[in-house]
Design a protein around this motif. Sequence first.
Motif, PDB file in Angstrom:
ATOM      1  N   LEU A   1      -4.574 -10.998   0.050  1.00 48.66           N
ATOM      2  CA  LEU A   1      -4.104 -10.243   1.202  1.00 48.66           C
ATOM      3  C   LEU A   1      -2.863 -10.866   1.833  1.00 48.66           C
ATOM      4  O   LEU A   1      -2.084 -10.170   2.486  1.00 48.66           O
ATOM      5  CB  LEU A   1      -5.222 -10.121   2.239  1.00 48.66           C
ATOM      6  N   ILE A   2      -2.692 -12.164   1.673  1.00 47.64           N
ATOM      7  CA  ILE A   2      -1.491 -12.796   2.216  1.00 47.64           C
ATOM      8  C   ILE A   2      -0.244 -12.203   1.577  1.00 47.64           C
ATOM      9  O   ILE A   2       0.783 -12.020   2.240  1.00 47.64           O
ATOM     10  CB  ILE A   2      -1.554 -14.323   1.991  1.00 47.64           C
ATOM     11  N   PHE A   3      -0.324 -11.857   0.291  1.00 44.50           N
ATOM     12  CA  PHE A   3       0.822 -11.336  -0.433  1.00 44.50           C
ATOM     13  C   PHE A   3       0.947  -9.810  -0.353  1.00 44.50           C
ATOM     14  O   PHE A   3       1.928  -9.259  -0.855  1.00 44.50           O
ATOM     15  CB  PHE A   3       0.748 -11.748  -1.907  1.00 44.50           C
ATOM     16  N   THR A   4      -0.038  -9.140   0.242  1.00 47.47           N
ATOM     17  CA  THR A   4      -0.005  -7.676   0.210  1.00 47.47           C
ATOM     18  C   THR A   4      -0.103  -7.033   1.589  1.00 47.47           C
ATOM     19  O   THR A   4       0.703  -6.178   1.936  1.00 47.47           O
ATOM     20  CB  THR A   4      -1.144  -7.147  -0.672  1.00 47.47           C
TER      21      THR A   4
ATOM     22  N   LEU B   1       5.413   0.367  -1.125  1.00 45.20           N
ATOM     23  CA  LEU B   1       4.488   0.422   0.007  1.00 45.20           C
ATOM     24  C   LEU B   1       4.695  -0.732   0.975  1.00 45.20           C
ATOM     25  O   LEU B   1       4.231  -0.669   2.116  1.00 45.20           O
ATOM     26  CB  LEU B   1       3.039   0.407  -0.502  1.00 45.20           C
ATOM     27  N   GLY B   2       5.378  -1.786   0.528  1.00 40.79           N
ATOM     28  CA  GLY B   2       5.635  -2.926   1.393  1.00 40.79           C
ATOM     29  C   GLY B   2       4.359  -3.664   1.754  1.00 40.79           C
ATOM     30  O   GLY B   2       3.274  -3.413   1.214  1.00 40.79           O
ATOM     31  N   PHE B   3       4.492  -4.611   2.703  1.00 44.55           N
ATOM     32  CA  PHE B   3       3.315  -5.313   3.213  1.00 44.55           C
ATOM     33  C   PHE B   3       2.561  -4.346   4.121  1.00 44.55           C
ATOM     34  O   PHE B   3       2.969  -4.087   5.253  1.00 44.55           O
ATOM     35  CB  PHE B   3       3.730  -6.565   3.985  1.00 44.55           C
ATOM     36  N   SER B   4       1.466  -3.823   3.636  1.00 47.84           N
ATOM     37  CA  SER B   4       0.758  -2.778   4.368  1.00 47.84           C
ATOM     38  C   SER B   4      -0.733  -2.860   4.081  1.00 47.84           C
ATOM     39  O   SER B   4      -1.184  -3.516   3.128  1.00 47.84           O
ATOM     40  CB  SER B   4       1.280  -1.390   3.981  1.00 47.84           C
ATOM     41  N   ILE B   5      -1.489  -2.180   4.938  1.00 51.34           N
ATOM     42  CA  ILE B   5      -2.940  -2.097   4.739  1.00 51.34           C
ATOM     43  C   ILE B   5      -3.252  -1.403   3.420  1.00 51.34           C
ATOM     44  O   ILE B   5      -4.196  -1.777   2.707  1.00 51.34           O
ATOM     45  CB  ILE B   5      -3.571  -1.354   5.928  1.00 51.34           C
ATOM     46  N   LEU B   6      -2.470  -0.394   3.076  1.00 51.21           N
ATOM     47  CA  LEU B   6      -2.686   0.330   1.828  1.00 51.21           C
ATOM     48  C   LEU B   6      -2.486  -0.579   0.621  1.00 51.21           C
ATOM     49  O   LEU B   6      -3.278  -0.547  -0.330  1.00 51.21           O
ATOM     50  CB  LEU B   6      -1.743   1.528   1.750  1.00 51.21           C
ATOM     51  N   SER B   7      -1.456  -1.405   0.643  1.00 52.71           N
ATOM     52  CA  SER B   7      -1.224  -2.345  -0.452  1.00 52.71           C
ATOM     53  C   SER B   7      -2.378  -3.341  -0.574  1.00 52.71           C
ATOM     54  O   SER B   7      -2.863  -3.628  -1.671  1.00 52.71           O
ATOM     55  CB  SER B   7       0.091  -3.097  -0.237  1.00 52.71           C
ATOM     56  N   GLY B   8      -2.828  -3.865   0.566  1.00 54.44           N
ATOM     57  CA  GLY B   8      -3.950  -4.806   0.534  1.00 54.44           C
ATOM     58  C   GLY B   8      -5.231  -4.169   0.035  1.00 54.44           C
ATOM     59  O   GLY B   8      -5.960  -4.753  -0.772  1.00 54.44           O
ATOM     60  N   GLY B   9      -5.521  -2.951   0.508  1.00 53.69           N
ATOM     61  CA  GLY B   9      -6.743  -2.281   0.069  1.00 53.69           C
ATOM     62  C   GLY B   9      -6.729  -1.949  -1.405  1.00 53.69           C
ATOM     63  O   GLY B   9      -7.742  -2.112  -2.100  1.00 53.69           O
ATOM     64  N   LEU B  10      -5.592  -1.480  -1.921  1.00 56.52           N
ATOM     65  CA  LEU B  10      -5.497  -1.160  -3.347  1.00 56.52           C
ATOM     66  C   LEU B  10      -5.603  -2.415  -4.206  1.00 56.52           C
ATOM     67  O   LEU B  10      -6.185  -2.384  -5.297  1.00 56.52           O
ATOM     68  CB  LEU B  10      -4.179  -0.432  -3.623  1.00 56.52           C
ATOM     69  N   THR B  11      -5.051  -3.523  -3.717  1.00 55.95           N
ATOM     70  CA  THR B  11      -5.175  -4.777  -4.456  1.00 55.95           C
ATOM     71  C   THR B  11      -6.620  -5.245  -4.509  1.00 55.95           C
ATOM     72  O   THR B  11      -7.111  -5.680  -5.560  1.00 55.95           O
ATOM     73  CB  THR B  11      -4.301  -5.858  -3.801  1.00 55.95           C
TER      74      THR B  11
ATOM     75  N   LEU C   1       3.381  -4.704  -7.799  1.00 57.29           N
ATOM     76  CA  LEU C   1       3.166  -3.283  -8.086  1.00 57.29           C
ATOM     77  C   LEU C   1       3.213  -2.425  -6.828  1.00 57.29           C
ATOM     78  O   LEU C   1       4.017  -1.490  -6.726  1.00 57.29           O
ATOM     79  CB  LEU C   1       1.830  -3.099  -8.797  1.00 57.29           C
ATOM     80  N   PHE C   2       2.349  -2.732  -5.868  1.00 59.99           N
ATOM     81  CA  PHE C   2       2.213  -1.863  -4.702  1.00 59.99           C
ATOM     82  C   PHE C   2       3.307  -2.104  -3.659  1.00 59.99           C
ATOM     83  O   PHE C   2       3.860  -1.141  -3.119  1.00 59.99           O
ATOM     84  CB  PHE C   2       0.831  -2.055  -4.073  1.00 59.99           C
ATOM     85  N   CYS C   3       3.592  -3.369  -3.373  1.00 59.63           N
ATOM     86  CA  CYS C   3       4.556  -3.660  -2.311  1.00 59.63           C
ATOM     87  C   CYS C   3       5.995  -3.378  -2.742  1.00 59.63           C
ATOM     88  O   CYS C   3       6.771  -2.811  -1.973  1.00 59.63           O
ATOM     89  CB  CYS C   3       4.431  -5.123  -1.871  1.00 59.63           C
ATOM     90  N   ILE C   4       6.351  -3.778  -3.963  1.00 59.74           N
ATOM     91  CA  ILE C   4       7.746  -3.700  -4.398  1.00 59.74           C
ATOM     92  C   ILE C   4       7.991  -2.457  -5.243  1.00 59.74           C
ATOM     93  O   ILE C   4       8.825  -1.609  -4.900  1.00 59.74           O
ATOM     94  CB  ILE C   4       8.129  -4.974  -5.177  1.00 59.74           C
ATOM     95  N   TYR C   5       7.249  -2.316  -6.355  1.00 64.78           N
ATOM     96  CA  TYR C   5       7.543  -1.227  -7.295  1.00 64.78           C
ATOM     97  C   TYR C   5       7.252   0.134  -6.676  1.00 64.78           C
ATOM     98  O   TYR C   5       8.069   1.065  -6.787  1.00 64.78           O
ATOM     99  CB  TYR C   5       6.740  -1.420  -8.575  1.00 64.78           C
ATOM    100  N   LEU C   6       6.101   0.288  -6.035  1.00 62.55           N
ATOM    101  CA  LEU C   6       5.745   1.567  -5.415  1.00 62.55           C
ATOM    102  C   LEU C   6       6.314   1.718  -4.007  1.00 62.55           C
ATOM    103  O   LEU C   6       6.176   2.788  -3.400  1.00 62.55           O
ATOM    104  CB  LEU C   6       4.224   1.735  -5.376  1.00 62.55           C
TER     105      LEU C   6
END
Length: 277
Positions: free
Chosen positions: A206-209, A127-137, A120-125
Amino acid sequence: MSKNGLATLLIWLTAALVSTVFVWLLADIIRHGLPRLSWSFLVEAPQNAGRSGGIGPIIVSTALILLVAIATAAPLGLATAVLLTEFTRHDGAFGRLVRRSLDVLAGVPSIVFGLFGNALFCIYLGLGFSILSGGLTLACMVLPILIRTAEEGLRAVPDDYRLAAAALGMSRNAALVHLLLPAAMPALVAGLMLGIGRAGAETAALIFTSGYVDRLPDSLFDSGRALSVHIYDLSMNVAGGDASAYSSALVLILLLLIINGIAMGLAKQWLHRSISL
């Protein structure tokens, strides 16, 4: 020995066993991690795959990830708990559906949340591998805990509070802010601490995000390595990284204690301010 005495003895033995395990784990981490703990270890960047150097950028990434997770999950969780408690029927179809969904989500393995966050966050939205993706996950992971704990805390407040507020002509919003939320504050703080604890110790998601990058992030859109991921990497993939792993684990425990202390302090301050108003 009577049944009450036997039950009391079992409770004390259980508490002593849990406390002993906790003290043993903490003592082991302190014994192995304290020798390497220093100011330079806290501020320098990792070197030689983490065997030397410090964890400065990793602490910053961890703090940012937790900040994004709590800043996202706390208001959503509290709003949902208020909706379920104050504005929907407890035995209604909507409330039962939401609660059952939350119970199912609370038992979903973290690796599934990681794959969901990646998709969802890394690919669809994008955001890629990022702090934002990890935090939202992580926010998605802790939401069930926050909502259910806050809901039970609000539901435990006696209905006399609501009836007295209505009799005095207070609006539902005023009663919620000045009466119900302060009365439920211990449960709200407990839920927040549980959420912070789970988010801070999470690795698989977090490894994936958020990724593996151990440099200092420039923004929330940069990749960043969390302390839990760093500990996992040192323990499993880096030969001779056990000393740094123990020191990083000790820092993670201290960081969680500090965050929990700040949360408790802010909650008490808000409680006193609400009562004085």
